[in-house]
Write an enzyme that holds these catalytic residues in place. Structure first.
Site: not given
Length: 367
Positions: A1-2, A121, A212, A276-277, A313, A315
């Site tokens: 995302w960065g 987030k 979320k 990813r979650n 990672k 989150q």
């Protein structure tokens, strides 16, 4: 995302008259091996190279955003103090657990009149007040007095954004100088592919962005059980209600319309169908079915993160732990049956099949 947002910010800063064209991007230094079979201009020798050198030579983050070219005015910098020196706008895009060690360095290096925008987030927890703390608030309090930090949240899956697929995002900020709000929005806005709307509800937008990810874990459980779109639609509806209830309970002046922005409903939808979650929770559910898992749940999450995320990672599980602590210390778990069920499945060994029992609305819950 960065790296995905850096592509947009770099493009905009090169053309906007109120911006310096060069954009420093702090990158945690890693040694990587790069093949020269993609048309790049690196050595391609198979020898380990510094990731920052590869980014600055090939203009591509070959580890985390492979195949996407970055603007040449994006400069990868391995030293944090150098990257932040005299910056008047800081964009925070990193796992929030790393902030405590980094913020003192950033504070000493940035310009005294600097402001910030967080794309992180997650939530913190104040053990004394037993109250959730926004990451933007943590950042602001760790910087110089008067530092203001807004957020950019929305339905923004990194690979889709980087590929130039149309999407929206929500910039929530309320800087003292009103012109700064619009100038900041223009740094991110890149129509027609990345459209940014401005709101002033920082707390609502940021809390939605964190919560979320918790609901997305439940969506992953549903997918792992092969329960279908009807069940997932019910989970999203109840999840949005619980997000709204949580925001209003713990943060002042949250606005109804925030939940209909990209940072609210849209982000919840896209995260529960991609990201990813959801992906990791689906893998968790598939391994948990039938009691086939050895060891504790935390170890399984770490193994799934290692196996599926290529160094990134997860989150959602961290936020879930924070949310559970907040609700438990205030005896509110019964008011949030979906979030509580997700926690019990994720960390207490409750059967994954019980996710459907959590898809209920607690009394008096309303959007």
């Amino acid at each position: 995302w960065g790296s995905a947002i850096a592509k947009i910010v770099g493009t905009n800063c090169a053309r906007l008259p109120h911006c310096v064209s060069t954009v420093n991007m702090w990158v945690y230094e890693e040694l990587i091996t790069v093949d020269d079979d993609d048309g790049g201009t690196g050595s391609g020798s198979g020898e380990p190279q510094k990731l920052t050198d590869v980014i600055n030579t090939r203009h591509e983050n070959v580890k985390y955003l492979k195949g996407i070219r970055l603007p040449t005015n994006i400069v990868a910098v391995p030293d944090l103090a150098t990257a932040c020196r005299d910056a008047t706008l800081l964009i925070f895009v990193l796992p929030h657990q790393f902030l405590p060690k980094l913020l003192p360095i950033i504070r000493e290096s940035a310009h005294p009149n600097c402001r910030g925008i967080s794309l992180i987030k997650g939530l913190d927890f104040d053990s004394k007040t037993k109250h959730p703390v926004l990451i933007s608030q943590t950042i602001a309090e760790s910087m110089r007095p008067g530092f203001q930090c807004g957020v950019l949240m929305g339905a923004n899956v990194a690979n889709d954004v980087a590929a130039g697929q149309m999407c929206e995002s929500t910039l929530a900020c309320n800087f003292d100088a009103s012109t700064l709000n619009e100038q900041t929005r223009l740094i991110f806005d890149n129509p027609p592919t990345f459209r940014v709307q401005h709101v002033t509800d920082v707390a609502g937008a940021e809390a939605c962005g964190a919560l979320k990810n918790v609901i997305a874990l439940g969506a992953g459980f549903v997918d792992g059980l092969k329960l279908g779109s009807n069940t997932k639609a019910a989970l999203l509806r109840v999840g949005l209600l619980e997000m709204s209830k949580f925001c209003r309970l713990f943060f002042a002046r949250v606005r109804n319309e925030t939940f209909l922005q990209s940072c609210g409903m849209a982000d919840l939808i896209t995260t529960c169908f991609g990201g990813r979650n959801r992906k990791c929770a689906e893998a968790f559910a598939m391994e948990r079915q039938g009691g086939s898992v050895d060891g504790d749940c935390k170890s399984l999450w770490k193994e799934i993160e290692r196996r599926l995320l290529n160094g990134q990672k997860l989150q959602g599980t961290l936020t879930l732990l924070e949310v559970h602590e907040i609700l438990t210390t205030r005896n509110l778990n019964n008011e949030f049956p979906l979030m509580h069920t997700i926690y019990q499945i994720a960390f207490e060994g409750r059967p994954v099949e019980d996710i459907v029992q959590g898809i209920v609305v607690a009394p008096m819950s309303r959007l």
